[in-house]
Design a protein around this motif. Structure first.
Motif, short mmCIF file in Angstrom:
data_model
loop_
_atom_site.label_atom_id
_atom_site.label_comp_id
_atom_site.label_asym_id
_atom_site.label_seq_id
_atom_site.Cartn_x
_atom_site.Cartn_y
_atom_site.Cartn_z
N HIS A 196 -42.23 -79.08 26.32
CA HIS A 196 -42.75 -77.89 27.01
C HIS A 196 -42.80 -78.07 28.52
CE1 HIS A 196 -43.93 -75.93 23.22
NE2 HIS A 196 -44.30 -77.14 22.82
N TYR A 203 -54.76 -79.75 28.80
CA TYR A 203 -53.74 -79.69 29.84
C TYR A 203 -54.35 -79.88 31.23
CZ TYR A 203 -49.74 -77.92 32.52
OH TYR A 203 -48.68 -77.78 33.40
N SER A 235 -54.96 -77.74 23.95
CA SER A 235 -55.74 -76.65 24.53
C SER A 235 -55.58 -76.65 26.05
CB SER A 235 -57.22 -76.82 24.17
OG SER A 235 -57.75 -77.99 24.77
N TYR A 236 -56.08 -75.58 26.66
CA TYR A 236 -55.99 -75.50 28.12
C TYR A 236 -56.79 -76.64 28.76
CZ TYR A 236 -56.40 -73.85 32.89
OH TYR A 236 -56.37 -73.77 34.25
N ASN A 292 -45.52 -71.67 33.78
CA ASN A 292 -45.84 -70.24 33.90
C ASN A 292 -45.65 -69.74 35.33
OD1 ASN A 292 -46.49 -70.16 31.21
ND2 ASN A 292 -48.70 -70.19 31.53
N ASP A 302 -55.29 -72.29 23.09
CA ASP A 302 -54.28 -73.35 23.09
C ASP A 302 -53.05 -72.93 23.87
OD1 ASP A 302 -55.95 -74.85 21.54
OD2 ASP A 302 -54.90 -74.45 19.65
N ILE A 303 -52.48 -73.88 24.60
CA ILE A 303 -51.20 -73.64 25.27
C ILE A 303 -50.06 -73.76 24.27
CG2 ILE A 303 -49.65 -74.48 27.08
CD1 ILE A 303 -52.10 -75.47 28.57
N THR A 304 -50.13 -74.82 23.49
CA THR A 304 -49.23 -75.03 22.36
C THR A 304 -50.09 -75.54 21.21
OG1 THR A 304 -48.78 -77.34 22.97
CG2 THR A 304 -47.32 -75.66 23.89
N VAL A 314 -50.78 -73.66 34.34
CA VAL A 314 -49.65 -74.24 33.59
C VAL A 314 -48.39 -74.12 34.45
CG1 VAL A 314 -48.27 -74.10 31.50
CG2 VAL A 314 -50.73 -73.61 31.41
#
Length: 286
Positions: free
Chosen positions: A247, A78, A74-75, A214, A68-70, A211
């Motif tokens: 985010h 996203y 999940s990735y 990042n 999970d990204i948050t 992301v």
């Protein structure tokens, strides 16, 4: 007293009505678009690259990056908006720019320009082709993401409206930029080498494959100049939970800026088309 001649008495031909001229342009553009769509779907390589490559990219990247990204995102969640935006860019920008450059190199544009068909009908045909293939591609990606990754569809009518205008503005901007960039390659053979790097780099700095937050800040700044970053962000606003807005790089979806930047690129793309598009090759091959 002289009598009027037969020529003088003959009714003068009426000037064509603007409505009739516009109707002819649109009708011929529709026919041209149908032909473009048929040619597109008959080309196996083009269909595989334009329609199935985003699906392969979604599956591959989702398999490479798990977790999970948050919380709750999940990735793969996203990644779906970014892959859809990338697919729209590839169809409207990369594939179109390469195909037009090849048509110019083979002399097809020169022959079309010499026919009675209005030149604007040619561009209408290209736009129809891009819109149809983009709709098919988006439908395929949404279906795969729902079945395989459980992605939620846009929420309510407001979500679908946002999804539609982000996709339409982004596709229009990419299409116009693709038409303009088609004049850069010196030959049809060189077109993929000239066009593909633009699309490839933008995928990795615009939040489509990685992301966005990042990335180094200077890459974020560069990506913010181009349409793909805003297409990804606009699609994330309707495909990800509302809580994920905090985010984003600016702490919100910035839908106003999405509309402004994409609209600006529509204008820029249109100006570039009018200034750079050529129907024939130059003497030095360009």
């Amino acid at each position: 007293m002289t009598t009027p001649s037969a020529t003088a008495l003959a009714p003068r031909p009426r000037a064509p009505r603007p409505q009739a001229g516009l109707r002819r342009v649109l009708v011929l553009g529709g026919h041209r678009g149908l032909m473009e769509v048929l040619v597109f779907f008959r080309g196996t390589e083009t269909v595989v690259f334009s329609l199935l490559f985003p699906v392969f990219a979604l599956i591959i990247f989702s398999s490479m990056f798990r977790g999970d990204i948050t919380p709750g995102v999940s990735y793969s969640d996203y990644l779906v908006p970014g892959v859809i935006a990338t697919g729209l860019m590839v169809t409207g920008f990369q594939t179109l720019a390469i195909s037009i450059a090849i048509e110019r190199d083979r002399g097809a544009l020169k022959r079309l320009a010499a026919t009675p068909m209005p030149r604007s009908s040619y561009f209408i045909g290209k736009i129809v082709m891009v819109l149809v293939t983009s709709l098919v591609e988006t439908g395929v990606l949404l279906a795969v993401s729902m079945i395989v990754y459980g992605t939620h569809l846009p929420r309510g009518s407001a979500g679908w409206i946002t999804f539609a205008w982000v996709g339409l503005l982004g596709t229009t901007a990419c299409t116009l930029c693709g038409i303009a960039l088609s004049s850069v390659p010196r030959s049809g053979r060189a077109a993929p080498a000239v066009v593909a790097p633009f699309a490839f780099v933008l995928q990795f700095i615009s939040g489509a494959a990685l992301v966005f937050t990042n990335l180094p800040s200077w890459l974020q700044w560069i990506a913010s100049v181009f349409p793909l970053k805003w297409m990804c962000q606009g699609l994330r606003s309707v495909l990800l939970p509302a809580s994920f807005a905090s985010h984003e790089a600016a702490g919100s979806w910035q839908l106003g800026w999405v509309a402004v930047v994409l609209s600006a690129w529509v204008v820029v793309g249109l100006l570039l088309c009018t200034m750079t598009f050529r129907w024939t090759k130059t003497r030095n091959g360009g």
